[in-house]
Design a protein around this motif. Structure first.
Motif, PDB file in Angstrom:
ATOM      1  N   ASN A 220       1.473  38.743  -5.380  1.00 49.02           N
ATOM      2  CA  ASN A 220       2.597  39.343  -4.658  1.00 49.02           C
ATOM      3  C   ASN A 220       3.039  38.527  -3.447  1.00 49.02           C
ATOM      4  O   ASN A 220       4.190  38.634  -3.013  1.00 49.02           O
ATOM      5  CB  ASN A 220       2.234  40.758  -4.210  1.00 49.02           C
ATOM      6  CG  ASN A 220       2.466  41.778  -5.312  1.00 49.02           C
ATOM      7  OD1 ASN A 220       2.910  41.428  -6.403  1.00 49.02           O
ATOM      8  ND2 ASN A 220       2.147  43.031  -5.042  1.00 49.02           N
TER       9      ASN A 220
ATOM     10  N   GLY B 189       4.997  37.959  -7.705  1.00 50.29           N
ATOM     11  CA  GLY B 189       4.851  39.377  -8.009  1.00 50.29           C
ATOM     12  C   GLY B 189       5.899  39.869  -8.996  1.00 50.29           C
ATOM     13  O   GLY B 189       6.828  39.152  -9.364  1.00 50.29           O
TER      14      GLY B 189
ATOM     15  N   THR C 139      -1.473  42.349  -6.326  1.00 49.10           N
ATOM     16  CA  THR C 139      -2.270  41.181  -5.937  1.00 49.10           C
ATOM     17  C   THR C 139      -3.760  41.484  -5.975  1.00 49.10           C
ATOM     18  O   THR C 139      -4.572  40.672  -6.428  1.00 49.10           O
ATOM     19  CB  THR C 139      -1.874  40.719  -4.524  1.00 49.10           C
ATOM     20  OG1 THR C 139      -0.492  40.411  -4.520  1.00 49.10           O
ATOM     21  CG2 THR C 139      -2.663  39.483  -4.114  1.00 49.10           C
TER      22      THR C 139
END
Length: 430
Positions: free
Chosen positions: A132, A136, A147
């Motif tokens: 992310n 992401g 993440t």
């Protein structure tokens, strides 16, 4: 409009859209960005088919890590994919993403380019899409941060792989000592079968009794023709006294390396201690050259040395004349403390041609310099050597010194530098 949608959707790639912008290895130093969509700061990016991305050539000594990005360029009002080139280093780091008032980048993948690499493997590519902080997935403001899940998976994968590798080694070390009976016998039979196939595919360089693979004593047989007739490969040779096309009147032992009907090389040493070479060029043997590397009881003998009962008792000085040579067709002295190109001749007729050149033409037959008349050989002197190209890669190559004095580039010459260091003796001087 972008400001309206920005607070609703977060930046990233769209899952389940085409191939999700995956980066895969292509041919050579090329990458392929697969189809997919991305969302950057309220703007939309779409790639509808495979997109080829060219990676810059690898460095000869250091590694590099590049980053594949989707860039939203506010100034030029466009969104495109780019290969963001990293800095070469022994432990390279991928370049950072640019996120300012001029542009915003998503990191899709990192690619590792090792020193001297000519292609990219899939294992050289690190996928960044689930991170992310770098990319992401496109999601609403209430979606979870993926993440942590991605990092957790990476940790699990690394630890599991290490455990499996360790378990395999433990199993293998245990099982290798208990193979017996029919199991071991069957394995050995399969190994022996493979060995027989391999042996049948390889040419022997000697006979089974250790004698040379080519043994000629018949004076009506031409030794060079016989080497040609044996075809490509490495051949050991025993040539009797008086055999046609021997370099002299002695008995000779040697080795020939034949690459095909037009290219080859042979080295002979006679019972008189003299050393000769000959090479095949364009289907024609270019003639025997006598060399200086003669040994007496393991001691290297040079002209002017005095021997008594096989031992060196004195070394005679041989005055020499030296001529510096000009480079031709762009060739020049390499410098940097190396020898400039030159040719010397001793009072007893030994010619030494040496130095380091750079920057000239590399096409076959290009004249690199010219040797003055008093140093020239009667026949062509073939000199195998090394050269280097701009990437730092070294190549085995050759140059030829012709009776007209021209020193010409042979095969595989590169021009970052080329080393010259060869000799011929008085018997070869015109």
């Amino acid at each position: 409009m972008a400001d309206h949608f920005y607070p609703v959707l977060r930046n990233g790639y769209y899952p389940n859209e085409g191939y999700n912008l995956q980066v895969v290895a292509g041919t050579g130093l090329n990458l392929i960005l697969k189809s997919g969509m991305a969302w950057i700061e309220g703007r939309h990016y779409r790639n509808t088919s495979d997109l080829n991305l060219k990676v810059d050539a690898a460095d000869g000594l250091l590694h590099r890590r590049d980053r594949i990005v989707i860039r939203c360029d506010y100034i030029n009002r466009e969104i495109r994919s780019y290969v963001k080139k990293g800095v070469k280093a022994s432990s390279p780091v991928a370049p950072t993403l640019t996120r300012n008032s001029d542009m915003y980048e998503l990191g899709i993948a990192d690619v590792y380019i090792s020193a001297g690499a000519t292609s990219i493997r899939q294992q050289d590519i690190t996928d960044l899409r689930m991170n992310n902080n770098l990319c992401g997935m496109v999601h609403s403001v209430i979606d979870p941060d993926w993440t942590r899940f991605f990092d957790q998976f990476q940790d699990w994968y690394t630890s599991t792989t290490k455990k499996y590798d360790s378990d395999f080694l433990i199993w293998f070390n245990r099982i290798k000592d208990i193979l017996d009976g029919n199991v071991a016998g069957n394995l050995q039979n399969q190994i022996d079968k493979k060995a027989d196939i391999l042996s049948a595919q390889m040419k022997k360089i000697t006979q089974d009794n250790g004698h040379a693979s080519i043994v000629i004593s018949d004076k009506n047989i031409n030794i060079l023709t016989e080497i040609n007739n044996r075809g490509p490969g490495v051949h050991t040779i025993s040539s009797g006294q008086g055999v046609k096309d021997n370099p002299g009147t002695s008995i000779y032992r040697g080795i020939a390396v034949v690459a095909g009907p037009t290219v080859g090389f042979v080295i002979f040493k006679g019972t008189d201690g003299k050393l000769y070479t000959n090479h095949l060029s364009g289907g024609t043997w270019m003639g025997w050259l006598e060399h200086l590397a003669l040994e007496v009881n393991g001691d290297l003998k040079v002209p002017g040395d005095v021997y008594s009962k096989g031992k060196k008792v004195a070394v005679m000085n041989s005055p020499t004349t030296t001529t510096m040579l000009p480079g031709l067709n762009g060739w020049a002295n390499f410098g940097q403390g190396t020898d400039p190109i030159r040719v010397t001749r001793s009072s007893d007729g030994v010619v030494h041609f040496y130095g380091v050149l750079k920057n000239g033409g590399t096409a076959f037959g290009t004249v690199m310099t010219n040797v003055p008349a008093e140093y020239r050989p009667k026949g062509i002197v073939w000199h195998p050597t090394q050269s280097k190209d701009a990437t730092g890669q070294r190549f085995h190559c050759d140059v030829e010194i012709h009776p007209n004095g021209n020193v010409i580039a042979g095969g595989d010459v590169r021009n970052t530098w080329i080393i010259i260091n060869c000799t011929w003796n008085a018997g070869d001087i015109s």
